[in-house]
Design a protein around this motif. Structure first.
Motif, PDB file in Angstrom:
ATOM      1  N   LYS A 150       0.964  -0.980  -0.058  1.00 34.98           N
ATOM      2  CA  LYS A 150      -0.204   0.004   0.209  1.00 34.98           C
ATOM      3  C   LYS A 150       0.948   1.557   0.104  1.00 34.98           C
ATOM      4  O   LYS A 150       0.819   1.938  -1.032  1.00 34.98           O
ATOM      5  N   SER A 151       2.182   1.445   0.959  1.00 35.55           N
ATOM      6  CA  SER A 151       2.825   2.734   0.641  1.00 35.55           C
ATOM      7  C   SER A 151       3.620   2.713  -0.607  1.00 35.55           C
ATOM      8  O   SER A 151       3.704   3.844  -0.864  1.00 35.55           O
ATOM      9  N   THR A 152       4.023   1.265  -0.613  1.00 38.19           N
ATOM     10  CA  THR A 152       4.502   1.318  -2.050  1.00 38.19           C
ATOM     11  C   THR A 152       3.850   2.236  -3.258  1.00 38.19           C
ATOM     12  O   THR A 152       4.067   2.977  -3.700  1.00 38.19           O
ATOM     13  N   ALA A 185      -2.475  10.444   1.749  1.00 38.16           N
ATOM     14  CA  ALA A 185      -2.627   9.926   3.341  1.00 38.16           C
ATOM     15  C   ALA A 185      -2.286   8.802   3.577  1.00 38.16           C
ATOM     16  O   ALA A 185      -3.005   7.712   2.285  1.00 38.16           O
ATOM     17  N   ASP A 186      -2.037   7.953   4.264  1.00 35.42           N
ATOM     18  CA  ASP A 186      -0.717   7.286   4.208  1.00 35.42           C
ATOM     19  C   ASP A 186      -1.144   6.909   6.539  1.00 35.42           C
ATOM     20  O   ASP A 186      -0.840   7.630   6.871  1.00 35.42           O
ATOM     21  N   GLU A 187      -2.621   6.009   6.098  1.00 33.86           N
ATOM     22  CA  GLU A 187      -3.001   5.985   7.857  1.00 33.86           C
ATOM     23  C   GLU A 187      -2.995   6.988   8.723  1.00 33.86           C
ATOM     24  O   GLU A 187      -2.502   7.003   9.634  1.00 33.86           O
ATOM     25  N   PRO A 188      -3.727   8.011   8.769  1.00 36.55           N
ATOM     26  CA  PRO A 188      -3.731   9.358   9.162  1.00 36.55           C
ATOM     27  C   PRO A 188      -4.347   8.929  10.317  1.00 36.55           C
ATOM     28  O   PRO A 188      -4.244  10.059  11.603  1.00 36.55           O
TER      29      PRO A 188
HETATM   30 MG   LIG Z   1       2.025   1.413   4.596  1.00 40.45          MG
END
Ligand SMILES: [Mg+2]
Ligand SMILES: Nc1ncnc2c1ncn2[C@@H]1O[C@H](COP(=O)(O)OP(=O)(O)OP(=O)(O)O)[C@@H](O)[C@H]1O
Lengths: 230, 412
Positions: free
Chosen positions: A48-50, A169-172
C-alpha cells in the motif's frame, strides 16, 4: 466523474536490498477519476505505502506508466518533479510528520516556502486553512504543544494550503482514538466534497464509509476481495 | 516564511551542537590570528630597530666583489669593474615617485689609498651632513672631551638631537678631512695636523669619537674632493638611504629603484634582518604549520557536525522533499547554516585572536602588543572561516540532497 486524475498502467516495483529482491507491486493497473475518494486497504506488507509513494512522485516504479492529470511524472527532471509535488500533491503522513521546531503556522507554510508569493500572502493563506481545520487560535504553538488530533489537523492544513488537486494520505488516523479519527475522516469527506481527489491508505474498515471506493491489495496485486470487505 | 526562517529556527533548536561548532571555529581562527599578530608585532619591532639604525637601503653597482657590513649585516660583494653609479643616479633616486619615503640620501665614493708610511686606509668621500645624519653613531670628538665624558656618565647617553645640532658645524674645505679615532691613534696625529693621501696634503679638521664601527679606521672627506682626487669626477661607489617606513610601502620603493636604475643592486637592511632572524623564521614556519593543522581540524569538526546534523534530520529532509523542496533548496539550507556559523565564528575569532595576542605579547616579544583592528585581517579571518565552513559542508549538503525521500519517510 469523467476525467482521469490518476492512471497506473502495468506498474511493477521491485526492491533490491543486499541481494534480496522483494516484488512489492506486481502488474498494478488502476484509474482514479477527478473528484473521487478512494481507500486502499490490505495486509501489512501488501504494497500500500509503495503504491502511495509511487503516486506521490517520490518513488519511481521499476516498470509501467504513471500519469497524473495527464502528466507522465517520472519523465520529469528531478527538480521539475519536486515542483510537481508542490503544485499537485498534498501529503498527509502517518505520525503527522510536522517539523518540531516550527510553529503550526510555519509548518503549514512549508509548501509555500519555495514559491514566489509574498510573506504576507503566505501567512494569510496558512492562517486561512488553519481556520478551516479549526485551529486558528492555536497556530503559534509548536507541534509538541498540540494534541494528536490537532497535529493531524495541522498536517491536513499543510497538505491543502497550496490547493493541490490530489491528496495522498497514509494511515492518517492510525494513531488517533476513534472519536478524533472520525472527526478527521469527516474533514477529509468535506474536502472531497469540495472537489479534491483523495486517496487514503487505511487499516480501519470504519473509515471506508467516509470515502467512495475501496481497493484492496494482496501480495502486491490489486485483489478482487473488495466485495467481501464492503 | 522563507528558507531563512527554517535555517534560523533550526540553528536555535540545535544550540548546543551549533555552539560546539562555533567554538571550534572561534578557537581555530583566534589561534591563527594571534600567532600572526605576534609575528607582525615582531616584524614591526625589528623594523623599528632597523629604522633607528639609520641606514635602511643600500644601493650598489650590480655585481659582487666588495662586501659591506652594516651593524653586523653583511651585504653581498661588489666588483669594481662593472657599470658604476654616477651623480646622475643620485638625482634619479631623489625624484622617484616614492621620494617622500626617503629621508636621507647619502652617496659616497669609496677608495682604498696608500698613506705616506705605506699604510692602507679606506677613504670615504661623501656629503658630510647626510653622512652624519644617516650614521647617528658618528660624532666629533669634543674639544674638552673630559667634560663631555662626565656629562655622558651622568646623562647616560647623548640624545640624538644634540648630535644633529653638531652637524651644522661640520664643514670641510677642499684640503680638509675627518679621520677616525683608531686611525688617529695609530698614526699618532691630532686635530690640526696634516697628512698626505695620494700625494696631496690634508689638514685634519676633526677626529671622530670612537664608535666601534668601521669609521674608526677611515678617512672622511667631501664627495667632490674625493672625486677630483681619485680622478673619478662622476662616480659613486654606494648610496645609503634612510627610509621612513611609515610614509609608504617599502616594496613599492624598492621596485621603483630597480625600475629606474636597472643596473644597480638594491639591498634592504630591513628585509635582510627579517630574513635572517632565526626566531622570526621559526615562528612564521610554526604559524603556517599551526594554521594548516587548524584549517584541517576545523574542516573535520565542521564536516562531522554537519554530517551528524544531516543524519539526524533525515526524516525532516524527507518531509521537505515530499512537500516540494528541490534538491537545491536542501543544499541551500545546509550550506547557509554552516555559512552563518562560520561567518560569526570568523568575526569572533578575529576579535578574540587580537585580544589574545595583546595579552600574550609580554610572553613572546617582551612587550604588550597593541591590538590592531586591521580590516584586511578581519576579511582574511572571515574569508578563511567561511571557506572552511562551506568546503567542509559540501559533502554533507550533497548527501542531504541525495536522500531518497521515499526511503527517509519509510520507517516512520
Ligand atoms: Mg505502509
Ligand atoms: N525501500 C524498501 N526496500 C526493500 N523492501 C521494501 C522497501 N519498501 C518496502 N519494501 C517491501 O515491500 C513490501 C511492501 O511494503 P509496503 O511498505 O508497501 O507495505 P504496506 O502495505 O504499506 O505495509 P504496512 O501496512 O505495514 O504499512 C514489503 O515486503 C516491504 O518489506
Amino acid at each position: 466523474m469523467s476525467e482521469i486524475m490518476i492512471s497506473l498502467k502495468d506498474i511493477n516495483k521491485t526492491y533490491k536490498s543486499m541481494g534480496d529482491e522483494v516484488q512489492a507491486l506486481k502488474s498494478v493497473s488502476l484509474d482514479i477519476y477527478k473528484g473521487e475518494s478512494v481507500s486502499v486497504m490490505g495486509h501489512s506488507g501488501s504494497g500500500k505505502s509503495t503504491l502511495l509513494s509511487i503516486l506521490g512522485a517520490l518513488n519511481p516504479p521499476s516498470s509501467g506508466l504513471v500519469e497524473i492529470d495527464g502528466i507522465d511524472i517520472y519523465k520529469l527532471s528531478q527538480e521539475r518533479l519536486a515542483d510537481f509535488r508542490r503544485e499537485y500533491l498534498g501529503f498527509v503522513f502517518q505520525q503527522f510528520q510536522l517539523i518540531p521546531y516550527l510553529t503550526a503556522h510555519e509548518n503549514v507554510m512549508l509548501p509555500l516556502t519555495t514559491t514566489k508569493r509574498s510573506n504576507r500572502e503566505k501567512r494569510e493563506m496558512a492562517a486561512q486553512v488553519l481556520e478551516r481545520v479549526g485551529l486558528k487560535n492555536k497556530m503559534n504553538r509548536l507541534p509538541n504543544q498540540l494534541s494528536g488530533g490537532e497535529q493531524e489537523r495541522v498536517a491536513i492544513a499543510r497538505a491543502i494550503v497550496n490547493a493541490p488537486p490530489l491528496i495522498l494520505a497514509d494511515e492518517p488516523t492510525g494513531s488517533l482514538d476513534t472519536k478524533t479519527g472520525d472527526e478527521i475522516m469527516e474533514l477529509f469527506q468535506q474536502l472531497n466534497k469540495e472537489g479534491l481527489t483523495v486517496l487514503m491508505v487505511t487499516h480501519n474498515p470504519d473509515n471506508t464509509k467516509y470515502l467512495g471506493r475501496t481497493i484492496v491489495m494482496k501480495d502486491g496485486r490489486l485483489s478482487d476481495e473488495r466485495l467481501n470487505l464492503n | 516564511m522563507q528558507l531563512y526562517n527554517i535555517i534560523i529556527n533550526n540553528l536555535r533548536r540545535r544550540k548546543s551542537k551549533m555552539l560546539f561548532m562555533l567554538l571550534g571555529i572561534v578557537i581555530g581562527i583566534a589561534t591563527i590570528v594571534s600567532v600572526f599578530n605576534v609575528i607582525e608585532s615582531m616584524k614591526t619591532q625589528m623594523t623599528k630597530q632597523v629604522s633607528e639604525y639609520g641606514i635602511n637601503v643600500v644601493i650598489t653597482p650590480d655585481s659582487g666583489g666588495l662586501t659591506f657590513s652594516y651593524g653586523g649585516i653583511i651585504l653581498p660583494e661588489i666588483l669594481y669593474d662593472v657599470e658604476q653609479l654616477t651623480n646622475e643616479d643620485v638625482d634619479i633616486i631623489s625624484q622617484l615617485g616614492s621620494k617622500d619615503m626617503i629621508r636621507i640620501i647619502a652617496p659616497k665614493l669609496i677608495s682604498v689609498e696608500m698613506l705616506e708610511g705605506g699604510q692602507k686606509v679606506t677613504v670615504i668621500g661623501g656629503n658630510l651632513k647626510q653622512e652624519f645624519q644617516i650614521k647617528p653613531w658618528l660624532t666629533i670628538e669634543n674639544e674638552n672631551s673630559e667634560a663631555s665624558l662626565t656629562e655622558k656618565n651622568i646623562e647616560g647617553f647623548v640624545p640624538a638631537d644634540l648630535i644633529r645640532q653638531d652637524i651644522s658645524v661640520i664643514e670641510l674645505s677642499e684640503d680638509q678631512i675627518i679621520i677616525g679615532s683608531a686611525l688617529a691613534n695609530s698614526l699618532k696625529v691630532n686635530k690640526g695636523d696634516t697628512i698626505k693621501i695620494s700625494d696631496n696634503q690634508f689638514e685634519i679638521k676633526f677626529i671622530l669619537s670612537e664608535s666601534g664601527e668601521t669609521e674608526d679606521h677611515q678617512v672622511l672627506m667631501n664627495l667632490k674632493t674625493a672625486q677630483t682626487l681619485f680622478n673619478k669626477p662622476e662616480e659613486i661607489t654606494v648610496m645609503d638611504l634612510s627610509v621612513d617606513y611609515e610614509a609608504g610601502s617599502e616594496e613599492v620603493l624598492l621596485a621603483e629603484i630597480k625600475e629606474n636604475l636597472p643596473h644597480v643592486q638594491v639591498s634592504s637592511l630591513r628585509q635582510e634582518t627579517l630574513k635572517r632572524d632565526e626566531m622570526l623564521t621559526r615562528l612564521v614556519r610554526f604559524g603556517v604549520a599551526v594554521s594548516i593543522l587548524i584549517v584541517f581540524i576545523g574542516m573535520l569538526v565542521v564536516g562531522i557536525t554537519m554530517s551528524g546534523s544531516v543524519r539526524e534530520r533525515t526524516r525532516e529532509i524527507g518531509i521537505f522533499r515530499a512537500l516540494g523542496f528541490r534538491k537545491s533548496h536542501i543544499i541551500k539550507i545546509i550550506l547557509s547554516e554552516s555559512l552563518i556559523i562560520s561567518f560569526v565564528g570568523g568575526v569572533l575569532g578575529y576579535i578574540s585572536g587580537n585580544l589574545i595576542a595583546s595579552y600574550s605579547g609580554p610572553i613572546f616579544i617582551g612587550e604588550t602588543i597593541q591590538p590592531e583592528w586591521r580590516v584586511l585581517v578581519l576579511f582574511i579571518s572571515v574569508g578563511l572561516s567561511v571557506a572552511i565552513g562551506l568546503i567542509s559542508s559540501i559533502i554533507p549538503a550533497l548527501k542531504a540532497a541525495k536522500l531518497d525521500p521515499a526511503e527517509a519517510l519509510r520507517f516512520i
